[in-house]
Design a protein around this motif. Structure first.
Motif, PDB file in Angstrom:
ATOM      1  N   LEU A 110       7.004  29.524 160.697  1.00 53.58           N
ATOM      2  CA  LEU A 110       6.174  30.219 159.715  1.00 53.58           C
ATOM      3  C   LEU A 110       6.418  29.695 158.307  1.00 53.58           C
ATOM      4  O   LEU A 110       5.475  29.575 157.509  1.00 53.58           O
ATOM      5  N   ILE A 111       7.664  29.360 157.997  1.00 51.78           N
ATOM      6  CA  ILE A 111       7.959  28.805 156.669  1.00 51.78           C
ATOM      7  C   ILE A 111       7.268  27.458 156.498  1.00 51.78           C
ATOM      8  O   ILE A 111       6.729  27.140 155.431  1.00 51.78           O
ATOM      9  N   PHE A 112       7.252  26.656 157.543  1.00 55.19           N
ATOM     10  CA  PHE A 112       6.573  25.359 157.442  1.00 55.19           C
ATOM     11  C   PHE A 112       5.073  25.553 157.189  1.00 55.19           C
ATOM     12  O   PHE A 112       4.477  24.865 156.348  1.00 55.19           O
ATOM     13  N   VAL A 113       4.462  26.488 157.906  1.00 49.97           N
ATOM     14  CA  VAL A 113       3.030  26.741 157.696  1.00 49.97           C
ATOM     15  C   VAL A 113       2.787  27.270 156.285  1.00 49.97           C
ATOM     16  O   VAL A 113       1.864  26.823 155.581  1.00 49.97           O
ATOM     17  N   LEU A 114       3.614  28.227 155.856  1.00 50.97           N
ATOM     18  CA  LEU A 114       3.464  28.813 154.524  1.00 50.97           C
ATOM     19  C   LEU A 114       3.597  27.753 153.436  1.00 50.97           C
ATOM     20  O   LEU A 114       2.767  27.664 152.515  1.00 50.97           O
ATOM     21  N   GLN A 115       4.632  26.927 153.532  1.00 55.12           N
ATOM     22  CA  GLN A 115       4.871  25.932 152.494  1.00 55.12           C
ATOM     23  C   GLN A 115       3.870  24.773 152.576  1.00 55.12           C
ATOM     24  O   GLN A 115       3.577  24.145 151.553  1.00 55.12           O
ATOM     25  N   SER A 116       3.347  24.496 153.758  1.00 53.33           N
ATOM     26  CA  SER A 116       2.294  23.497 153.870  1.00 53.33           C
ATOM     27  C   SER A 116       1.040  23.971 153.139  1.00 53.33           C
ATOM     28  O   SER A 116       0.364  23.198 152.448  1.00 53.33           O
ATOM     29  N   ALA A 117       0.728  25.260 153.279  1.00 54.99           N
ATOM     30  CA  ALA A 117      -0.407  25.821 152.539  1.00 54.99           C
ATOM     31  C   ALA A 117      -0.154  25.755 151.036  1.00 54.99           C
ATOM     32  O   ALA A 117      -1.056  25.425 150.254  1.00 54.99           O
ATOM     33  N   SER A 118       1.075  26.031 150.620  1.00 54.67           N
ATOM     34  CA  SER A 118       1.410  25.934 149.195  1.00 54.67           C
ATOM     35  C   SER A 118       1.328  24.495 148.712  1.00 54.67           C
ATOM     36  O   SER A 118       0.934  24.242 147.563  1.00 54.67           O
ATOM     37  N   ALA A 119       1.691  23.544 149.570  1.00 54.49           N
ATOM     38  CA  ALA A 119       1.620  22.126 149.201  1.00 54.49           C
ATOM     39  C   ALA A 119       0.183  21.672 148.992  1.00 54.49           C
ATOM     40  O   ALA A 119      -0.069  20.717 148.256  1.00 54.49           O
ATOM     41  N   GLY A 120      -0.757  22.343 149.641  1.00 59.64           N
ATOM     42  CA  GLY A 120      -2.159  22.059 149.385  1.00 59.64           C
ATOM     43  C   GLY A 120      -2.692  22.835 148.197  1.00 59.64           C
ATOM     44  O   GLY A 120      -3.502  22.324 147.410  1.00 59.64           O
ATOM     45  N   PHE A 121      -2.221  24.061 148.030  1.00 58.85           N
ATOM     46  CA  PHE A 121      -2.748  24.938 146.983  1.00 58.85           C
ATOM     47  C   PHE A 121      -2.307  24.503 145.588  1.00 58.85           C
ATOM     48  O   PHE A 121      -3.135  24.352 144.676  1.00 58.85           O
ATOM     49  N   THR A 122      -1.002  24.299 145.405  1.00 59.25           N
ATOM     50  CA  THR A 122      -0.476  24.119 144.049  1.00 59.25           C
ATOM     51  C   THR A 122      -1.029  22.889 143.340  1.00 59.25           C
ATOM     52  O   THR A 122      -1.502  22.990 142.203  1.00 59.25           O
ATOM     53  N   PRO A 123      -1.021  21.683 143.939  1.00 59.41           N
ATOM     54  CA  PRO A 123      -1.591  20.537 143.215  1.00 59.41           C
ATOM     55  C   PRO A 123      -3.080  20.680 142.935  1.00 59.41           C
ATOM     56  O   PRO A 123      -3.553  20.260 141.874  1.00 59.41           O
ATOM     57  N   THR A 124      -3.825  21.267 143.881  1.00 61.85           N
ATOM     58  CA  THR A 124      -5.256  21.462 143.661  1.00 61.85           C
ATOM     59  C   THR A 124      -5.491  22.424 142.507  1.00 61.85           C
ATOM     60  O   THR A 124      -6.355  22.207 141.646  1.00 61.85           O
ATOM     61  N   PHE A 125      -4.706  23.496 142.470  1.00 58.59           N
ATOM     62  CA  PHE A 125      -4.782  24.464 141.373  1.00 58.59           C
ATOM     63  C   PHE A 125      -4.446  23.781 140.042  1.00 58.59           C
ATOM     64  O   PHE A 125      -5.169  23.929 139.048  1.00 58.59           O
ATOM     65  N   GLN A 126      -3.365  23.019 140.018  1.00 58.83           N
ATOM     66  CA  GLN A 126      -2.946  22.354 138.786  1.00 58.83           C
ATOM     67  C   GLN A 126      -3.986  21.339 138.317  1.00 58.83           C
ATOM     68  O   GLN A 126      -4.212  21.175 137.116  1.00 58.83           O
ATOM     69  N   ALA A 127      -4.622  20.644 139.260  1.00 64.47           N
ATOM     70  CA  ALA A 127      -5.620  19.637 138.901  1.00 64.47           C
ATOM     71  C   ALA A 127      -6.905  20.267 138.381  1.00 64.47           C
ATOM     72  O   ALA A 127      -7.709  19.584 137.714  1.00 64.47           O
ATOM     73  N   THR A 128      -7.120  21.539 138.652  1.00 63.03           N
ATOM     74  CA  THR A 128      -8.324  22.227 138.196  1.00 63.03           C
ATOM     75  C   THR A 128      -8.232  22.603 136.718  1.00 63.03           C
ATOM     76  O   THR A 128      -9.244  22.599 136.005  1.00 63.03           O
ATOM     77  N   ILE A 129      -7.044  22.922 136.240  1.00 67.83           N
ATOM     78  CA  ILE A 129      -6.887  23.431 134.879  1.00 67.83           C
ATOM     79  C   ILE A 129      -7.369  22.433 133.824  1.00 67.83           C
ATOM     80  O   ILE A 129      -8.041  22.838 132.865  1.00 67.83           O
ATOM     81  N   PRO A 130      -7.077  21.117 133.919  1.00 62.70           N
ATOM     82  CA  PRO A 130      -7.595  20.199 132.900  1.00 62.70           C
ATOM     83  C   PRO A 130      -9.115  20.164 132.829  1.00 62.70           C
ATOM     84  O   PRO A 130      -9.683  19.905 131.766  1.00 62.70           O
ATOM     85  N   ASP A 131      -9.798  20.427 133.950  1.00 64.98           N
ATOM     86  CA  ASP A 131     -11.262  20.456 133.932  1.00 64.98           C
ATOM     87  C   ASP A 131     -11.786  21.755 133.323  1.00 64.98           C
ATOM     88  O   ASP A 131     -12.855  21.782 132.718  1.00 64.98           O
ATOM     89  N   VAL A 132     -11.028  22.834 133.490  1.00 64.26           N
ATOM     90  CA  VAL A 132     -11.409  24.116 132.890  1.00 64.26           C
ATOM     91  C   VAL A 132     -11.137  24.105 131.386  1.00 64.26           C
ATOM     92  O   VAL A 132     -11.887  24.690 130.597  1.00 64.26           O
ATOM     93  N   LEU A 133     -10.048  23.423 130.980  1.00 61.28           N
ATOM     94  CA  LEU A 133      -9.649  23.350 129.568  1.00 61.28           C
ATOM     95  C   LEU A 133      -9.595  21.880 129.149  1.00 61.28           C
ATOM     96  O   LEU A 133      -8.521  21.286 129.082  1.00 61.28           O
ATOM     97  N   PRO A 134     -10.727  21.274 128.847  1.00 58.38           N
ATOM     98  CA  PRO A 134     -10.722  19.841 128.506  1.00 58.38           C
ATOM     99  C   PRO A 134     -10.054  19.523 127.171  1.00 58.38           C
ATOM    100  O   PRO A 134      -9.614  18.394 126.968  1.00 58.38           O
ATOM    101  N   ASP A 135      -9.978  20.501 126.259  1.00 56.62           N
ATOM    102  CA  ASP A 135      -9.314  20.262 124.979  1.00 56.62           C
ATOM    103  C   ASP A 135      -7.803  20.168 125.187  1.00 56.62           C
ATOM    104  O   ASP A 135      -7.190  21.067 125.781  1.00 56.62           O
ATOM    105  N   GLU A 136      -7.182  19.088 124.689  1.00 54.45           N
ATOM    106  CA  GLU A 136      -5.767  18.859 124.960  1.00 54.45           C
ATOM    107  C   GLU A 136      -4.867  19.928 124.349  1.00 54.45           C
ATOM    108  O   GLU A 136      -3.851  20.298 124.937  1.00 54.45           O
ATOM    109  N   ARG A 137      -5.204  20.435 123.160  1.00 49.87           N
ATOM    110  CA  ARG A 137      -4.390  21.491 122.552  1.00 49.87           C
ATOM    111  C   ARG A 137      -4.397  22.746 123.424  1.00 49.87           C
ATOM    112  O   ARG A 137      -3.358  23.366 123.640  1.00 49.87           O
TER     113      ARG A 137
END
Length: 439
Positions: A104-131
């Protein structure tokens, strides 16, 4: 800093991150109690194995998940992964065997391994201004630090009225609320510029990462961060309870000192980065980490340990927080999920090695030798970062395209710099396979 929350899309994403982190923190406490319930005095071995499984999932799954993130709507992907994480948390209270925990930990962390980078990559598109994006990075760092302080306190309060099995219910709620907040906004989902095979998509992020000088420097800084951080996370309890003869409350206070240093720097960093380059700030933070880890070899008292852990926390935040700016600056929008996944996998690979080293060396050679070994790794990593990441690191780079037809539309980008050359914001992509004048 809080002004960035006026952006509705980012506000909902930030709240999704906060509630998911609190849910994860409750699960961390509950998992420790579940391990003791199943394994008794061998609970440490169970948790150590679970931590190793987590890191292996992060390193192995993130690049593969990024290959699919390029083809799937981001909102649908994030919501689906939150639901998977909620389902796993729902099952954890019912396990009766240790192997079930591992699966279960492997499944949980595999889902997190997909979620976290995708989430992080979305923020620069939502906030294009560098400041604004810089302030969002600092808020994210604060959220992680606050979670490390709030979740154990909340769990302790809840355990006075409920059993530890019910803490997993808080994790389920956290992931479901997170998914609801993501559903409530429209997220940008850049399309891939061209169809690619699975191998190309899986390795694309790491290839871009390793071909970009500033990101090679970032990898070295990740190594320094992991070396210093592993000493704190793995061996604080040994310092406090074995060396200084204190108890659990002092251990918690020492970890809080580390978090406090990180939070303080996260608050002041956006203003600092308005006048100081990312390279200067991150190298300074990593240098502080190396020096403080070296000092940990001869820490004389618990009071000095608190001060030292506070300093390490400050260096940790200064080294880590700006990394998203580097990834944003080094990629096109369609490549960001792959590049953030590469950072996620490579940085956690560093943690996997240093976690094991911090625990094994402390048991075999003692804390003083362990601190010196980790300090040597951190110092070497800082020197490597300074060499790999050139001090002159402009965003707009002059370069040529041998063999590219003069009729190609790419020549219209940027400004003409000379015969058969032009200048524009440079990133590694299909038309730019190597960095100009790379060393």
């Amino acid at each position: 800093m809080l002004g960035v929350l006026s952006n509705r899309t980012y506000r909902h994403l930030f709240l999704a991150q906060v509630v998911a982190l609190i849910g994860t923190g409750l699960a961390t406490v509950a998992l420790g109690l579940l391990a003791f319930d199943l394994a008794g005095e061998n609970a440490g071995a169970v948790l150590g194995t679970a931590l190793a499984i987590k890191m292996v999932a992060y390193v192995a799954v993130a690049p593969v998940a990024a290959a699919f993130a390029e083809r799937l709507p981001r909102r649908a992907m994030l919501v689906s992964l939150d639901i998977v994480r909620a389902a796993v948390a729902l099952l954890l209270p019912f396990v009766t065997e240790i192997w079930q925990v591992y699966v279960l930990i492997f499944v949980l962390q595999s889902a997190s391994a997909g979620f976290t980078p995708t989430f992080q990559a979305t923020i620069p598109d939502v906030l294009p201004d560098e400041r604004e994006y810089t302030r969002a990075l600092s808020l994210s760092r604060l959220a992680y630090d606050l979670e490390s302080l709030v979740s154990p306190v909340l769990a302790a309060a809840l355990l006075t009225v409920i059993s530890f099995h019910n803490l997993f219910a808080g994790t389920v709620v956290g992931f479901l609320v997170s998914s609801a907040l993501v559903v409530s906004v429209v997220l940008p989902s850049p399309k891939a510029s061209a169809p690619r095979g699975i191998y190309d998509r899986t390795t694309r992020g790491i290839r871009i990462y390793l071909a970009t000088p500033r990101l090679r420097g970032l990898f070295a800084i990740n190594t320094a961060v992991a070396a210093a951080g592993a000493l704190v996370i793995v061996n604080t309890v040994v310092y406090v309870q074995a060396v200084f003869g204190l108890d659990q409350s002092e251990t918690a206070l020492a970890l809080a000192a580390f978090g406090g240093g990180s939070m303080l720097v996260a608050l002041v960093l956006p203003r600092l980065l308005d006048s100081v380059s990312d390279r200067a700030a991150m190298l300074a933070g990593a240098s502080v980490l190396a020096a403080a880890t070296f000092a940990a070899a001869a820490v004389p008292s618990y009071g000095w340990l608190l001060l030292l852990w506070f300093v390490i926390g400050a260096g940790y935040s200064m080294s880590q927080t700006p990394s998203g700016r580097l990834l944003r600056r080094s990629s096109r929008a369609e490549d960001r999920p792959a590049l953030f996944a590469a950072q996620f996998a490579l940085s956690h690979g560093c943690w996997l090695v240093t976690y094991a080293l911090a625990g094994w060396a402390a048991a075999a050679f003692g804390l003083q030798a362990t601190a010196l070994i980790l300090a040597a790794i951190a110092a070497s990593a800082v020197a490597a970062a300074a060499w790999l990441w050139p001090a002159a690191d402009p965003e707009i780079v002059e370069h040529s395209h041998d063999g590219l037809p003069v009729s190609h539309p790419h020549w219209a980008e940027g400004s003409v710099a000379g015969r058969n050359s032009h200048a524009h914001a440079f990133v590694i992509d299909d038309l730019h396979g190597t960095w100009p004048h790379a060393r």
